[in-house]
Structures are given as structure tokens and as C-alpha cells.
Scaffold this motif. Structure first.
Motif, mmCIF file in Angstrom:
data_model
loop_
_atom_site.group_PDB
_atom_site.id
_atom_site.type_symbol
_atom_site.label_atom_id
_atom_site.label_comp_id
_atom_site.label_asym_id
_atom_site.label_seq_id
_atom_site.Cartn_x
_atom_site.Cartn_y
_atom_site.Cartn_z
ATOM 1 N N VAL A 430 31.781 29.549 42.537
ATOM 2 C CA VAL A 430 32.371 29.792 41.222
ATOM 3 C C VAL A 430 31.314 30.499 40.385
ATOM 4 O O VAL A 430 30.175 30.022 40.273
ATOM 5 C CB VAL A 430 32.804 28.476 40.545
ATOM 6 N N VAL A 431 31.677 31.615 39.788
ATOM 7 C CA VAL A 431 30.738 32.402 38.988
ATOM 8 C C VAL A 431 31.084 32.227 37.517
ATOM 9 O O VAL A 431 32.192 32.573 37.085
ATOM 10 C CB VAL A 431 30.787 33.892 39.370
ATOM 11 N N GLY A 432 30.159 31.682 36.736
ATOM 12 C CA GLY A 432 30.383 31.489 35.305
ATOM 13 C C GLY A 432 29.761 30.192 34.823
ATOM 14 O O GLY A 432 29.337 29.349 35.626
ATOM 15 N N GLY A 433 29.729 30.008 33.496
ATOM 16 C CA GLY A 433 29.096 28.814 32.945
ATOM 17 C C GLY A 433 29.896 28.123 31.867
ATOM 18 O O GLY A 433 29.389 27.221 31.192
ATOM 19 N N GLY A 434 31.162 28.528 31.698
ATOM 20 C CA GLY A 434 31.996 27.903 30.679
ATOM 21 C C GLY A 434 32.867 26.792 31.234
ATOM 22 O O GLY A 434 32.775 26.428 32.413
ATOM 23 N N ASN A 435 33.742 26.267 30.401
ATOM 24 C CA ASN A 435 34.600 25.156 30.817
ATOM 25 C C ASN A 435 35.571 25.559 31.923
ATOM 26 O O ASN A 435 35.903 24.746 32.786
ATOM 27 C CB ASN A 435 35.365 24.602 29.613
ATOM 28 N N ILE A 536 34.222 34.212 34.315
ATOM 29 C CA ILE A 536 33.224 34.660 33.343
ATOM 30 C C ILE A 536 33.863 35.166 32.056
ATOM 31 O O ILE A 536 33.189 35.749 31.214
ATOM 32 C CB ILE A 536 32.330 35.763 33.947
ATOM 33 N N GLY A 537 35.134 34.949 31.879
ATOM 34 C CA GLY A 537 35.798 35.362 30.653
ATOM 35 C C GLY A 537 37.261 35.649 30.861
ATOM 36 O O GLY A 537 37.727 35.858 31.992
ATOM 37 N N GLN A 538 38.004 35.651 29.747
ATOM 38 C CA GLN A 538 39.425 35.947 29.760
ATOM 39 C C GLN A 538 39.750 36.851 28.593
ATOM 40 O O GLN A 538 39.012 36.889 27.600
ATOM 41 C CB GLN A 538 40.240 34.646 29.649
ATOM 42 N N LYS A 539 40.846 37.551 28.678
ATOM 43 C CA LYS A 539 41.301 38.403 27.584
ATOM 44 C C LYS A 539 42.826 38.427 27.583
ATOM 45 O O LYS A 539 43.465 38.158 28.610
ATOM 46 C CB LYS A 539 40.731 39.818 27.737
ATOM 47 N N PRO A 540 43.420 38.743 26.455
ATOM 48 C CA PRO A 540 44.882 38.797 26.398
ATOM 49 C C PRO A 540 45.435 39.941 27.235
ATOM 50 O O PRO A 540 44.809 40.988 27.384
ATOM 51 C CB PRO A 540 45.166 39.018 24.905
ATOM 52 N N ASP A 541 46.604 39.715 27.764
ATOM 53 C CA ASP A 541 47.353 40.761 28.458
ATOM 54 C C ASP A 541 48.398 41.286 27.481
ATOM 55 O O ASP A 541 49.402 40.630 27.215
ATOM 56 C CB ASP A 541 48.024 40.191 29.708
ATOM 57 N N LEU A 542 48.127 42.471 26.925
ATOM 58 C CA LEU A 542 49.000 43.014 25.889
ATOM 59 C C LEU A 542 50.034 43.991 26.444
ATOM 60 O O LEU A 542 50.667 44.723 25.693
ATOM 61 C CB LEU A 542 48.159 43.710 24.814
ATOM 62 N N GLY A 543 50.211 44.012 27.757
ATOM 63 C CA GLY A 543 51.189 44.914 28.352
ATOM 64 C C GLY A 543 52.588 44.709 27.799
ATOM 65 O O GLY A 543 53.386 45.649 27.717
ATOM 66 N N CYS A 544 52.889 43.482 27.375
ATOM 67 C CA CYS A 544 54.215 43.166 26.851
ATOM 68 C C CYS A 544 54.507 43.875 25.527
ATOM 69 O O CYS A 544 55.660 43.955 25.095
ATOM 70 C CB CYS A 544 54.370 41.662 26.669
ATOM 71 N N LEU A 545 53.458 44.377 24.860
ATOM 72 C CA LEU A 545 53.646 45.004 23.557
ATOM 73 C C LEU A 545 53.917 46.503 23.651
ATOM 74 O O LEU A 545 54.309 47.126 22.663
ATOM 75 C CB LEU A 545 52.403 44.790 22.686
#
Length: 701
Positions: A430-435, A536-545
Motif C-alpha cells: 500500500v503506497v501512502g500515509g493517510g487514513n 496517495i490522494g483522491q479528487k472529484p470526478d466532474l465528468g457528470c457536469l
């Protein structure tokens, strides 16, 4: 002579009578008969609480259209109905209101100088703002008590006004008499709509809480054994208290004054105690809602922000409908947080309590596919809230990460939550250090894999909760610090077999305040893996807009981080009537932050639909108030902080998804509540033994 005088007086009398007769014809004002009817219908208290000179003045004002039929504070609803009938009006029953005190200082607040002026708070306030050290707290001279025409206020032993709810008529005289704004008149809707103000009695924990929960009040209620009252206090700001009692990282505790004595108060433990008590009862406490307004709101996304927004809209009398693409509500709390931290049955129970208020939910309904902003408008919705979260995993920016056997952290957790049983094999990296990284690692341990968590900084810089890191260690997760992925290596079938990584060293701090990791040249090494999980991070998927046309235009303004742009005070987007909050607005953030912003968005939507403008007072609290953050806490006895019990221990945790932590028992909760200093802006409780010692050593004045 006498006769002449008599005749003269008689003549004058006749003339005066004639003049008065003529004047009465010319100047006669006919009184509206409704005034007498209304005055006779009023209780005759003549208290002046309505703001008019007695019941006659009130009746005149009602007939003149200056005052409503419900102007009388002493009369009941039946009287208002009678008055309205006389006026040919309809009575809309107003929400019950009471005077409330927002101050905990009183005798605890020290004196800046000895005041010998008039015993009136308004007079004292004119002299350097009054003698008390707190700039917003009660001056204690009882002007509110004397202003109350119903004897509903008396000064208590703590030097603070005490309000008798059975006598209070919410006339507002006490509010007018207080120069510090310590007393206000409010009902349920006003409390739900209120934003923290710098003039409020805000303990540091209240200032730091993203949901603006009145923490000192609910802890005081727990201390008094009023557990239901504590639940209702929390629900004025947070409808997901069972959830937050388990997953909140407790930003409030980071500023708790108790830490300068021994350890912070277990604020979240106490929230969980009362939340679980309601949960285990199996019955939701009744939550009041305002009268229906007929306004409809589309809430897109059923995660914490959407659920919070819908809950507060419903309590304000509106009709929200939640549209969610998934088969069940909860968003990341359901699909991103494993069962061992948040049992789904508990989440279901909590969400059902929101739906039972009259919130409609449409599941498996995807924004951009099954409906659009235009179709919602066409369907008659008065406003729209967008809270679609951040479900798109950020890549490692490493060669070969598109190979089979590489799966994003949120994608992996969602697949597992949906029962899809993703294949892990026996060696997971697992790569990352967040929850999210910790949750993925601990889930893989429970699925029987050996897990290594790779993080490019050291343990000290990990953003995950300390308790989660410790839990992962206890369950056998191996940590590889100061290492960053370089490329994924696969076999001839395109299946990942190894992760090549660089060793790192820490350089100068970056924007986050953490030391920037720097690659060591020539330090490449390989680690075998059957599954690699970048978290290592997430972002919104704005394809629906975006439109389906060739230009692919988006009707909303967005950022380079794929978040929606909105007014930071009102959460309204570039399209009037369309609001947003949660991770799609902020980027990945805390559950409690999404809940808090969901309420603020609901507030703005309420004003948008009912008034011309969305009010944001200049005194609205946006950051910590500097003068409240002192660290010298004296005259307080040291007391040991409670420890949450663990329901699962040792190897049992590694082979089951049963919940790991449990709630405090009643005795532990009462002891922990007793540790709270009941802070205000500058005041706090000192312990009696120290106060007694001070009294003994202080010379008589």
C-alpha cells in the motif's frame, strides 16, 4: 344685576354648545369597532411585553396593520385565532421561542477594576466596556432581570442570569437591556441557522469544531445525567453522531485547554457514549421540524455533506430529495471506511433516522446520466445542492501503474464494501500515509495478506490518525518509510509482480510544513507484490457536469484540482440557486468538515428560497480567536483521561471485521465529563480545593 349676569352666562353656554355641536359634526372621528372587540379578546394583562402601551395600544396597532394578530405574548394560540378572525386573517402558528443565555463566565470571570457606578449593565458597559475581563461575557448586574415584565429571570449563584422557561414569553426586553448580547431570543430554526459569532461564548473546542457543535453544553448535560439532552444538543449541528463518534479525528481536542493541565478531555469519546446509548435503545429521539414550506431541493450525493444538507433542510421545513449513484446512502462513510471502524448496520440506523424525518432518497441514480441540472429545474426543484464527493484516485505517476494488479485505495475499499472480494494475493504493498492507506492496509491484513505500507516521509509526518497507525502496527502491517514508487514491473501477461522504489531523504519543509522528501540517486530497489494499492490522494470526478457536445463544456467554474468553485461564505456556485459543499468543494477532507459545511449550505439554500439575500454577519467566526488561546491554566487538579475499550484483541482482530473499539461505560463517561473545565472565551472552572486555599491566603480587603 344678578339677572343680567345669569342671562349672559346662559348665552355663553348656548353659544359654546352650538360651537361644540358644529365641531362634533365636522371633527368627529369614528372609532373602528374592531379595536374594542380585539381589546376585549386580549387577556387584559397590560404588561407592555408586546411593545405597545397596554392591550388597548396593541388592539389599535393590530387594526392599523402595524402588529400581527399574534402580537400578544401572554395570550395563547386560541386568542390569536379569535383576533385573526375579527381581522379576517389566517393565523400561522409561529415557532415557540425562548430567551437563552450564551455565557458561562459569571463569578469565574475576573475583574479588571473595582466598579462603583450605577448597578446597571448598560451604565457599567459605558465605562471601558465594563469591569469584567471577558469582552463579551455577562457583567452580572441584572439589567435583564429588571427589564423582564414576567419575572422570568433571576440572577443565579454563579453571577449569571437564570431563565425560567415556564414564565418566559420571548418578548425580547431582556435582549434590549443587555449591552453584551449575552441573552437572545430564539426558536429551533434560529438555532439551526446560527453561525458562530466572535461575540458568542465560544470555548476553544467550539471554535475548532468544523460542525460548530456546542461541546461544553453537551458535556455539561452528560455530567448532569441528561444524556438525551446531550444527544439533542449535538443534533442541532450534526446528524451523524454515531458515525463521528467512531471516525472523527477530533480537531476540537487539539485546542482543549485541559491539555495544559494533563491531557485533553475525551470529547469524541463522550459524543460516542451518548450516541451509542441512543443507538442501543433502538429508538431515535424525536427530532422537531418546522412547518412545511412547500419548497423542494435536489441534493445530489448521499455522503456526509448531502445527508447533513438534507437533514437541516428538512428540519427547516423544506422537502429535500437525495439522488445517489450508489445502491445505498453514506458515501465515503459506507464505501471508504471499513466495517471494523464503522459497522454498516450502525450507519444504516443513523441514516434511517434522517430519512424518517421525511427525506426522500433515489438510489442507483447517476448525475449526468439519469438527470441533469436542467431536468431538475424542469421537475420543479427550487434549488440544487451538489455533494458528489471525491471518488477518483490520484495516480502514483509511476511507469506501469496501469498494469493488472494495481488498484487505487478508494477503488479497493469500495469494491470490498460492495462485496466484490478483490483478489489480494499474499503480498500487498500500500503506497501512502493517510487514513485511506491505513484502512486499505488493515483490510488486506484481515483478508489474509502480508502487508507493507510504503510512505515517502517518516512516521512523524504521516497524516493518518495516530490511533490508526498504532492499530495497523498491532495487526502486523510492516512500514517502509522514506521510500517512493518509481515503476511497476509486470510479467508477460501484464500482471504486476514487483514495485520498484527509490529511497528518500527529507529536505526543507514544503507548503504543508512537512519536510520535503528528496530522491536518493541510484537507490532503486524492488519489492515483490501480488497487489499494489496506491492511496496517495483522491479528487472529484466532474465528468457528470460536462455536456455531451463536442466542446464538452462545464456549466460550473472548477479548479485545477477538479473541485467546484463556490462563494466561501454562502457555498453558492456560479449558477444562482446551485450550491455545493463537501469533498467536491474542498477536496478530500474530514467527515465532520463535510457535515459542518452541509449545514452551512442548507442555511444558504433556506435564505435563498425564502429571502432576497443570504446574510453573513461581519462578526462570523472564521478562525481561532487569538486572545482565547492562552496556555497558563492554574488551580486545576490533575485527573487521568479515560481510555476507550477494545472489543477485539490480538490475533482475533486480524481475521474478523468486527468493530475494534467500543464505547465508554456510564461511570467512565461521567468521570471524563467531570474533567471538562466548562470553558468560555477566557474563563474556566477551577477546582474547589485550590479555590479554598486561595481564599485562606488572600488578605481581607
Amino acid at each position: 344685576m344678578i339677572l343680567t349676569s345669569g342671562l349672559t352666562l346662559f348665552g355663553i353656554g348656548l353659544l359654546a354648545a352650538a360651537i361644540l355641536g358644529i365641531a362634533s359634526k365636522l371633527l368627529y372621528v369614528k372609532e373602528d369597532p374592531r379595536i374594542a372587540l380585539i381589546e376585549n379578546s386580549l387577556p387584559g394583562a397590560n404588561c407592555g411585553g408586546c411593545g405597545y402601551a397596554g392591550c388597548s395600544g396593541a388592539a389599535t396597532a393590530i387594526v392599523a396593520g402595524i402588529a400581527p394578530a399574534s402580537v400578544c405574548l401572554v395570550a395563547d394560540a386560541e386568542t390569536s385565532a379569535v383576533v385573526a378572525a375579527i381581522m379576517g386573517q389566517e393565523v400561522v402558528q409561529r415557532e415557540p421561542e425562548l430567551a437563552v443565555r450564551d455565557c458561562t463566565g459569571g463569578l469565574r470571570a475576573t475583574d479588571l477594576f473595582h466598579y462603583e457606578g450605577a448597578l446597571d449593565c448598560r451604565a457599567a458597559h459605558l465605562l471601558y466596556g465594563g469591569s469584567k475581563s471577558c469582552p463579551e461575557g455577562c457583567l452580572g448586574l441584572g439589567s435583564c432581570m429588571r427589564a423582564c415584565p414576567f419575572d422570568a429571570i433571576h440572577m443565579g449563584p454563579e453571577g449569571l442570569p437564570v431563565i425560567d422557561s415556564t414564565l418566559c414569553k420571548a418578548c425580547g426586553n431582556c435582549v434590549d437591556a443587555c449591552p453584551r448580547g449575552v441573552i437572545g431570543v430564539s426558536g429551533m430554526s434560529a438555532r439551526l441557522l446560527h453561525l458562530n459569532q466572535t461575540t458568542d461564548c465560544l470555548a476553544p473546542c467550539r471554535q475548532k469544531c468544523p460542525a460548530q457543535i456546542n461541546i461544553p453544553r453537551y458535556i455539561e448535560q452528560i455530567k448532569a445525567g441528561d444524556y438525551d439532552g446531550a444527544v439533542m444538543t449535538i443534533k442541532e449541528r450534526n446528524p451523524l453522531l454515531v458515525t463521528c463518534g467512531r471516525v472523527c479525528p477530533r480537531p476540537c481536542e487539539t485546542v482543549c485547554r485541559r491539555q495544559y493541565v494533563d491531557e485533553t478531555v475525551g470529547i469524541n469519546m463522550l459524543k460516542r457514549f451518548v450516541a451509542d446509548r441512543e443507538l442501543r435503545s433502538g429508538v431515535h429521539l424525536p427530532v422537531p421540524c418546522a412547518a412545511d414550506t412547500g419548497k423542494r431541493v435536489a441534493v445530489i450525493g448521499g455522503g456526509p455533506a448531502g445527508l447533513s444538507c438534507a437533514y437541516f433542510l428538512r428540519r427547516l421545513g423544506h422537502s429535500p430529495t437525495i439522488f445517489d449513484a450508489m445502491p445505498a446512502l453514506g458515501g465515503q462513510t459506507r464505501y471508504g471506511i471499513p466495517e471494523y471502524r464503522l459497522p454498516k448496520a450502525d450507519l444504516d440506523w443513523e441514516i434511517q433516522g434522517i430519512l424518517d424525518l421525511g427525506v426522500e432518497a433515489k438510489l442507483n441514480t447517476r448525475f449526468g446520466r439519469d438527470f441533469t441540472l436542467e431536468s431538475l429545474r424542469a421537475d420543479g426543484f427550487d434549488a440544487v445542492f451538489i455533494g458528489i464527493g471525491a471518488w477518483q484516485a490520484s495516480g502514483m505517476y509511476a511507469e506501469g501503474e496501469d498494469l493488472d494488479g494495481v488498484m487505487g485505495g478508494i477503488e479497493f475499499l469500495t469494491a470490498h464494501a460492495l462485496g466484490q472480494k478483490p483478489e489480494t494475493g499474499n503480498k500487498v504493498i500500500v503506497v501512502g500515509g493517510g487514513n485511506t492507506a491505513i484502512d486499505a492496509a488493515r483490510t488486506c491484513v484481515r483478508l489474509g495478506a502480508d502487508v507493507t505500507l510504503m510512505y515517502r516521509r517518516t512516521r512523524n509526518e504521516m497524516p493518518a490518525d495516530v490511533e490508526e497507525i498504532v492499530g495497523a502496527e498491532d495487526e502486523g502491517v510492516q512500514f517502509k518509510f522514506l521510500a517512493a514508487p518509481a515503476r511497476v514491473i509486470g510479467d508477460e501477461n501484464g500482471k504486476a509482480t514487483h514495485l520498484e522504489y527509490y529511497e528518500m531523504e527529507l529536505g526543507e519543509p514544503d507548503e504543508s510544513g512537512r519536510r520535503r522528501p528528496v530522491k536518493k540517486e541510484g537507490s532503486e530497489q524492488r519489492m515483490e507484490a501480488t497487489l499494489i494499492i496506491p492511496a496517495i490522494g483522491q479528487k472529484p470526478d466532474l465528468g457528470c457536469l460536462y455536456d455531451d457536445n463536442e466542446e464538452g463544456t462545464c456549466p460550473l467554474e472548477t479548479t485545477r484540482w477538479q473541485t467546484i468553485v463556490a462563494d466561501p461564505d454562502t457555498f453558492e456556485t456560479a449558477i444562482p440557486g446551485v450550491f455545493t459543499a463537501g469533498d467536491v468543494y474542498t477536496g478530500p477532507d474530514l467527515v465532520i468538515s463535510a457535515i459542518g459545511d452541509g449545514r452551512k449550505a442548507a442555511r444558504s439554500i433556506h435564505y435563498y428560497m425564502t429571502e432576497a439575500a443570504i446574510p453573513v454577519p461581519e462578526t462570523t467566526q472564521k478562525g481561532m480567536i487569538p486572545y482565547t488561546l492562552f496556555k497558563e491554566i492554574d488551580s486545576v487538579e490533575r485527573k487521568k483521561r479515560a481510555v476507550l475499550p477494545h472489543l477485539c484483541h490480538g490475533e482475533e482482530r486480524n481475521c474478523t471485521f468486527n468493530e475494534v473499539e467500543g464505547p465508554l461505560d456510564e461511570q467512565q463517561a461521567l468521570a471524563e465529563a467531570d474533567r471538562c473545565l466548562r470553558c468560555g472565551l477566557v474563563c474556566y472552572d477551577r477546582d474547589e480545593p485550590f479555590l479554598a486555599e486561595e481564599r485562606e491566603t488572600t488578605p481581607d480587603s
